[in-house]
Design an enzyme around this catalytic site. Sequence first.
Site, short mmCIF file in Angstrom:
data_model
loop_
_atom_site.label_atom_id
_atom_site.label_comp_id
_atom_site.label_asym_id
_atom_site.label_seq_id
_atom_site.Cartn_x
_atom_site.Cartn_y
_atom_site.Cartn_z
N SER A 190 -13.26 87.35 -58.48
CA SER A 190 -14.69 87.11 -58.26
C SER A 190 -15.56 87.86 -59.26
CB SER A 190 -15.08 87.52 -56.84
OG SER A 190 -14.70 88.86 -56.59
N ASN A 213 -13.43 95.94 -48.03
CA ASN A 213 -14.10 95.11 -47.02
C ASN A 213 -15.45 95.69 -46.60
OD1 ASN A 213 -11.78 93.68 -47.27
ND2 ASN A 213 -10.97 94.13 -45.22
N THR A 257 -53.56 61.59 -42.09
CA THR A 257 -52.40 61.58 -41.19
C THR A 257 -51.72 60.25 -41.49
OG1 THR A 257 -53.61 60.53 -39.39
CG2 THR A 257 -53.55 62.95 -39.37
N HIS A 258 -50.42 60.24 -41.42
CA HIS A 258 -49.64 59.03 -41.80
C HIS A 258 -49.96 58.60 -43.23
CE1 HIS A 258 -48.88 58.59 -37.42
NE2 HIS A 258 -50.15 58.96 -37.33
N SER A 296 -43.38 61.97 -71.87
CA SER A 296 -42.25 61.04 -71.85
C SER A 296 -41.85 60.75 -73.29
CB SER A 296 -42.66 59.75 -71.14
OG SER A 296 -41.85 58.68 -71.56
N LYS A 341 -47.86 59.27 -70.91
CA LYS A 341 -47.42 59.99 -69.71
C LYS A 341 -47.65 61.49 -69.76
CE LYS A 341 -45.44 58.63 -66.53
NZ LYS A 341 -44.07 58.18 -66.41
N ASN A 362 -46.30 64.24 -66.99
CA ASN A 362 -45.55 64.29 -65.73
C ASN A 362 -45.58 65.68 -65.10
OD1 ASN A 362 -44.77 61.61 -66.14
ND2 ASN A 362 -43.00 62.24 -67.36
N GLU A 410 -42.01 68.53 -59.28
CA GLU A 410 -40.90 67.60 -59.00
C GLU A 410 -39.57 68.34 -58.93
OE1 GLU A 410 -40.83 63.89 -61.41
OE2 GLU A 410 -42.78 64.60 -62.07
N TYR A 426 -12.24 90.68 -41.53
CA TYR A 426 -12.51 90.16 -42.87
C TYR A 426 -11.50 89.08 -43.25
CZ TYR A 426 -12.95 89.70 -47.89
OH TYR A 426 -13.11 89.18 -49.14
N GLN A 434 -15.53 85.88 -49.70
CA GLN A 434 -15.85 86.03 -51.12
C GLN A 434 -16.73 84.88 -51.61
OE1 GLN A 434 -12.98 87.87 -53.86
NE2 GLN A 434 -12.88 85.89 -54.87
N LYS A 437 -21.02 84.73 -52.12
CA LYS A 437 -21.90 85.28 -53.16
C LYS A 437 -22.62 84.24 -53.98
CE LYS A 437 -19.13 89.24 -52.99
NZ LYS A 437 -18.32 88.47 -51.98
N1 ARG Z 1 -14.10 90.43 -53.70
C1 ARG Z 1 -13.98 90.55 -52.28
C2 ARG Z 1 -15.13 89.83 -51.59
O1 ARG Z 1 -16.04 89.47 -52.21
C3 ARG Z 1 -14.01 91.97 -51.89
C4 ARG Z 1 -13.27 92.27 -50.64
C5 ARG Z 1 -11.83 91.96 -50.81
N2 ARG Z 1 -11.04 92.47 -49.77
C6 ARG Z 1 -9.74 92.19 -49.64
N3 ARG Z 1 -9.12 92.73 -48.70
N4 ARG Z 1 -9.18 91.35 -50.46
O2 ARG Z 1 -15.10 89.60 -50.41
#
Ligand code: ARG
Length: 467
Positions: free
Chosen positions: A30, A117, A162-163, A284, A290, A292, A297, A324, A329, A332
Amino acid sequence: MSSQLAKKSSAWSARFSEPVSAIVQRYTASVTFDKRLALYDIAASVAHAQMLAAQDILSQEDWIAIQKGMSQIKEEIEAGEFEWKIELEDVHLNIEARLTTLIGIAGKRLHTGRSRNDQVATDIRLWLRDTIDECIFALTRLQTSLLDLATLHANLIMPGFTHLQVAQPVTFGHHLLAYVEMFGRDTSRLQDVRKRVNQLPLGAAALAGTSFPIDRQQVAQSLGFEGICANSLDAVSDRDFAIEFTAAAALVMTHISRLSEELVLWMSPSLGFIDIADRFCTGSSIMPQKKNPDVPELARGKTGRVNGHLMALLTLMKSQPLAYNKDNQEDKEPLFDTADTVLDTLRIFAEMVPGITPKPEKMRLAALKGFATATDLADWLVKRGMPFRDAHEAVANAVKTASALNIDLAELSLQQLQELIPEIDDTVFEVLTLEGSVAARQHPGGTSTEQVRQQIASWRQRLSKNG
Ligand code: ARG
């Protein structure tokens, strides 16, 4: 053909008889995206080490070495010189490995009494806390821009719909204030989420807590958390705080999207209510005429993307057994993209709003076209004793007649009006004008200019307390 094996061994590889395959290494890593948490990871590690030292779990020398190493790593990261390694999987193991390279054995002691974790849960909460503060700041700026525009046009009359049919005249200032209200609720939602984000997971370790005599309150205090997560299993596993933030962000984007839709409609030559400064529009490549409204948008489009992230996070969490799981992961990228999208959008809107110029004539003509004061005529009759339902019917007949003659209610002569509704006298014309209709809505929440100015003043006061 057997798959290629990854080159380096990992922090946990002692238990394994072979390294992971290269594709598994890439799949499970990650670091490409969670390196964004690096400075929060360092701050949390330093707070953890400080507590370990205070509790005599780490020696003073180790604590000093860790501080030194971490400040060097911070400098390397800020200078863009830190070498991120995919074989070290994530931000946490990258930083820890570098620390050990720099300071030796003390680096290997840092992970005492914690796990990735609780570490990652802490980092995300720290990052999200700052992000929420940035969002609130950006929302306040956008509200201020809207208030400035509303101040300039507190008495500018436009049709209210309205509408999407002309309903009653409103002031442009009043219309803008509707969005100030929406963004105000968005702010208070984020303030509320922040309280639940601001709880410390660290100390939960892998899931059950740790056998070391840690002081979680001290860590919470040094990282600015309001309290500690009370259950270690919950602390490392739930991402409801991230889901809540994304839900609040989806609502921000929903409000932005509604405003965008109106800007696009208003700028269409068929309505022509506003112009948006050239720097927020594009042309455009084929149609030379144009101009825009690309920014609204695109913002409307990006709302879909944030809604998608909300679905992704809800789906990610559902069915996960305690505690966990690696599924987490995946929290993110949706979370980061939500923050980037909502922040960029709020910032660009705060800049664009002052570049909106209303076109009063177009607004007025549109308001005059749709019998916008019909309710005022009915109200006038009710004030003279006619039951509202009868007044509604009488006015509907007057509208039918005016419509057949292709004129507005106010353009019917007194005689024509009296033929339809004998109760009418010439004082009725005061309420049939757009100005009369707007001025009559003189109560908190109403569209009269005076009320709009009061609302603006009260919002300015509230925002000055925010900032
Ligand atoms: N990169 C992991 C995450 O984002 C960190 C925690 C990983 N923990 C594990 N026991 N593999 O969740």
